[in-house]
Design an enzyme around this catalytic site. Structure first.
Site, mmCIF file in Angstrom:
data_model
loop_
_atom_site.group_PDB
_atom_site.id
_atom_site.type_symbol
_atom_site.label_atom_id
_atom_site.label_comp_id
_atom_site.label_asym_id
_atom_site.label_seq_id
_atom_site.Cartn_x
_atom_site.Cartn_y
_atom_site.Cartn_z
ATOM 1 N N HIS A 105 24.293 42.848 -1.680
ATOM 2 C CA HIS A 105 25.243 42.393 -2.700
ATOM 3 C C HIS A 105 25.085 40.889 -2.885
ATOM 4 O O HIS A 105 24.548 40.206 -2.011
ATOM 5 C CB HIS A 105 26.679 42.694 -2.266
ATOM 6 C CG HIS A 105 26.936 42.304 -0.832
ATOM 7 N ND1 HIS A 105 26.760 43.180 0.221
ATOM 8 C CD2 HIS A 105 27.306 41.128 -0.261
ATOM 9 C CE1 HIS A 105 27.025 42.570 1.361
ATOM 10 N NE2 HIS A 105 27.353 41.315 1.100
ATOM 11 N N ARG A 200 17.990 38.065 10.022
ATOM 12 C CA ARG A 200 18.964 39.085 10.416
ATOM 13 C C ARG A 200 19.409 39.680 9.091
ATOM 14 O O ARG A 200 19.985 38.988 8.245
ATOM 15 C CB ARG A 200 20.125 38.419 11.161
ATOM 16 C CG ARG A 200 21.311 39.329 11.522
ATOM 17 C CD ARG A 200 22.383 39.280 10.467
ATOM 18 N NE ARG A 200 23.637 39.895 10.907
ATOM 19 C CZ ARG A 200 24.628 40.175 10.078
ATOM 20 N NH1 ARG A 200 24.549 39.882 8.801
ATOM 21 N NH2 ARG A 200 25.736 40.726 10.533
ATOM 22 N N ASP A 202 21.495 41.734 6.632
ATOM 23 C CA ASP A 202 22.903 42.146 6.554
ATOM 24 C C ASP A 202 23.058 43.484 5.829
ATOM 25 O O ASP A 202 22.405 43.724 4.809
ATOM 26 C CB ASP A 202 23.643 41.056 5.753
ATOM 27 C CG ASP A 202 25.134 41.260 5.657
ATOM 28 O OD1 ASP A 202 25.824 40.967 6.645
ATOM 29 O OD2 ASP A 202 25.607 41.702 4.586
ATOM 30 N N TYR A 206 23.307 50.262 3.079
ATOM 31 C CA TYR A 206 23.991 50.602 1.824
ATOM 32 C C TYR A 206 23.210 50.272 0.559
ATOM 33 O O TYR A 206 23.792 50.211 -0.524
ATOM 34 C CB TYR A 206 25.344 49.855 1.777
ATOM 35 C CG TYR A 206 26.076 49.850 3.087
ATOM 36 C CD1 TYR A 206 26.633 51.023 3.587
ATOM 37 C CD2 TYR A 206 26.196 48.678 3.846
ATOM 38 C CE1 TYR A 206 27.285 51.031 4.811
ATOM 39 C CE2 TYR A 206 26.852 48.678 5.069
ATOM 40 C CZ TYR A 206 27.395 49.851 5.546
ATOM 41 O OH TYR A 206 28.040 49.859 6.755
ATOM 42 N N GLU A 244 21.038 44.799 10.855
ATOM 43 C CA GLU A 244 22.475 45.009 11.047
ATOM 44 C C GLU A 244 22.851 46.349 10.416
ATOM 45 O O GLU A 244 23.086 46.448 9.225
ATOM 46 C CB GLU A 244 23.305 43.898 10.393
ATOM 47 C CG GLU A 244 24.749 43.969 10.846
ATOM 48 C CD GLU A 244 25.816 43.937 9.761
ATOM 49 O OE1 GLU A 244 27.001 43.946 10.107
ATOM 50 O OE2 GLU A 244 25.489 43.920 8.557
#
Ligand code: NOJ
Length: 539
Positions: A105, A200, A202, A206, A244
């Site tokens: 996002h 990393r 995120d 999704y 993550e």
């Protein structure tokens, strides 16, 4: 595979929340220059790699995880030149740096979203996920359950709903659009060109949405992530991706692919079970989750952790265990947030160092590269009066002066914790540096001991205790040349213990230096309350 090329498989990571780490120019806001001035401190802890949280321009409606420009830095941190200098200084000290990559996002302030909203015929409209029907993708769960009732938000201007897995100010990008997929590859290249060692990543589960699914861990998502890894391997060899994905072990396992997706993945389900083991004085849930954890490819590794900048997530425990965790570790409802607990390590453990050290001992001796959260090394507290998760993001406490030495400003981005048991006047780096028995120095010695043992870093794991309940937890880690037996008494009473072990002398790698002899295949020892040993076979 050489040890050198896989440094991340046995590394200590340190998570820096840069807004609160060190302010060099007195504006109340942490910055790159400030962080540079503290790199020797971080190196001194025994850290191999810094995970730098988002430093992109952002309206800060999710504290920087809402990005309004993927190729810039938020001005109070400094400039891109300063960022480059930071990378240089990190490397000069023999460390590495990975930064946050937030691709699921962007911010609703991002020019892409603004363009889409202002002109649905613009090419940016299709950068986002729109619908007339807010019942679409109904099987996708809501993540921020405290504040959101839907993953759709209505845009008045467009007259349609847009998809967001987090706050409405974080519209999800549409990965079905090849242009989005290319944009994100460019973002990766932009930062890797500045010399960082990886990301990393995120919220990766999704990326795609599909009707009839929960929209997590979809095959399309894995396929795209593999493309990112391929790009990195080909164009920036040696750089790494840390995943993550707050998921069950079998689902995180998929993110390692055949060693061609992520090199590293956080072990989310292990974390609350460390706290459960210590709180319940029974490690059976921890053993159970590790037994349910599939093997991973030879070039991959788990990342273990105790706390981070978010709530201590309880998504990966049963409803019953979640209630238990809340009752035990978050008695005040203000300590609870979403499906978790917004507190720091020392307050969770009631400032009881035996319990804190048990927790560290578990993550340092079980397989995985540990990730430490800034401030936990000195025993910082939290401030639950702060909004959202900000209470665990307060200024680093360097010394007993104003704002804990973080900043000379009158007002800081988040207020430093001044008073009480965890206030900077008593809990700070300066006060602990020269005291061999301080939280800081004891942790440093644990890190040193972990680094000194090949078996703790790379060894295979075998349980030496079994069953339930499990008040004493013991296991052996072995490589060709090194054997260490880690044994933990989780209870508040002394416990005798008899472990199966190859005959010979074993010596504690930790402060006690105690030596014990195994005879006739048995190692017998008594552990004091909440005591643990890392027993290396020395003869
Ligand atoms: C996970 C991050 O750790 C968290 O801080 C953030 O709110 C969400 N992802 C959304 O980016």
């Amino acid at each position: 595979m050489s040890v050198e090329s896989n440094w991340y498989q046995n590394a200590i990571f340190y998570q820096v929340y840069p807004r609160s780490f060190m302010d060099s120019n007195g504006d109340g806001y942490g910055d790159f220059q400030g962080l540079i001035s503290r790199l020797d401190y971080i190196r001194g802890l025994g850290v191999d790699c810094i995970w730098l949280q988002p430093t992109y321009p952002s309206p800060l409606r999710d504290d920087g995880y809402d990005i309004s420009d993927y190729k810039g830095v938020y001005a109070p941190f400094g400039t891109i030149q300063d960022f480059k200098r930071l990378v240089h200084e990190v490397h000069a000290r023999g460390m590495r740096l990975i930064s946050d990559l937030v691709i699921n996002h962007c911010s609703s302030d991002h020019p892409w979203f603004q363009a889409a909203r202002n002109d649905p015929s613009s090419k940016y409209f299709d950068y986002f996920v729109w619908s007339d029907n807010p019942k679409k993708y109904a099987e996708a769960r809501i993540i921020f359950v405290d504040s959101q009732s839907s993953n759709w938000a209505y845009d008045e201007k467009v007259g349609k709903y847009y998809w967001h897995r987090f706050y409405p100010t974080q519209p999800d990008l549409n990965f079905d659009n090849p242009a989005v997929r290319e944009e994100m590859k460019d973002v990766l290249r932009f930062w890797l060109d500045l010399g960082i060692d990886g990301f990393r990543a995120d919220a990766v589960p999704y990326l795609y949405e599909r009707e009839g699914t929960n929209g997590e861990n979809l095959p399309e998502t894995h396929a795209y992530l593999k493309e990112l890894r391929k790009l990195m391997d080909e164009e920036y060899p040696g750089t790494i991706l840390l995943c993550e994905a707050n998921q069950w072990p079998r689902d995180v396992r998929a993110y390692f692919g055949d060693g061609d997706e992520f090199q590293l993945g956080f072990h989310f389900p292990l974390m609350p079970r460390v706290f459960m083991s210590i709180g319940k004085e029974d490690a059976s849930s921890l053993v159970e989750i590790l037994n349910a954890t599939p093997a991973i490819p030879a070039n991959c590794q788990w990342c273990t952790f105790l706390r981070n900048h978010d709530e201590l997530t309880l998504e990966m425990v049963s409803e019953e265990d979640r209630q238990w965790m809340w009752n035990f570790y978050a008695p005040d409802p203000a300590m609870r947030m979403n499906l978790g607990i917004r507190r720091r390590l020392y307050p969770l453990m009631e400032n009881d160092r035996r319990r804190v050290e048990l927790a560290y001992s578990l993550i340092f001796t079980l397989p995985g590269s540990p990730v430490l959260y800034y401030g936990d090394e000195i025993g910082m507290g939290d401030d639950i009066t702060q909004f959202d998760r900000n209470g665990v993001r307060t200024p680093m406490q360097w010394d007993a002066t104003k704002n804990g030495g973080f900043s000379t400003a009158d007002t800081t981005y988040l207020p430093a914790i001044r008073d009480g048991r965890y206030g900077y006047r008593s809990v700070n780096v300066a006060a602990q540096s020269d005291d061999p028995d301080s939280n800081l120095n004891r942790l440093k010695r644990m890190i040193e001991a972990r680094r000194a043992s090949e078996a703790l870093g790379w060894g295979k794991l075998e349980w030496l205790t079994s069953g339930a309940p499990l008040p004493v937890l013991a296991y052996r880690r072995t490589t060709g040349g090194d054997t260490v037996i880690a044994v933990h008494n989780l209870t508040g009473e002394s416990r005798p213990s008899e472990l199966e072990a190859e005959d010979g002398v074993y010596q504690d790698l930790l402060d006690s230096g105690m030596a014990v002899t195994a005879e006739s295949g048995k190692l017998r020892l008594t552990l004091g309350p909440r005591q643990f040993y890392w027993l290396r076979k020395v003869g």
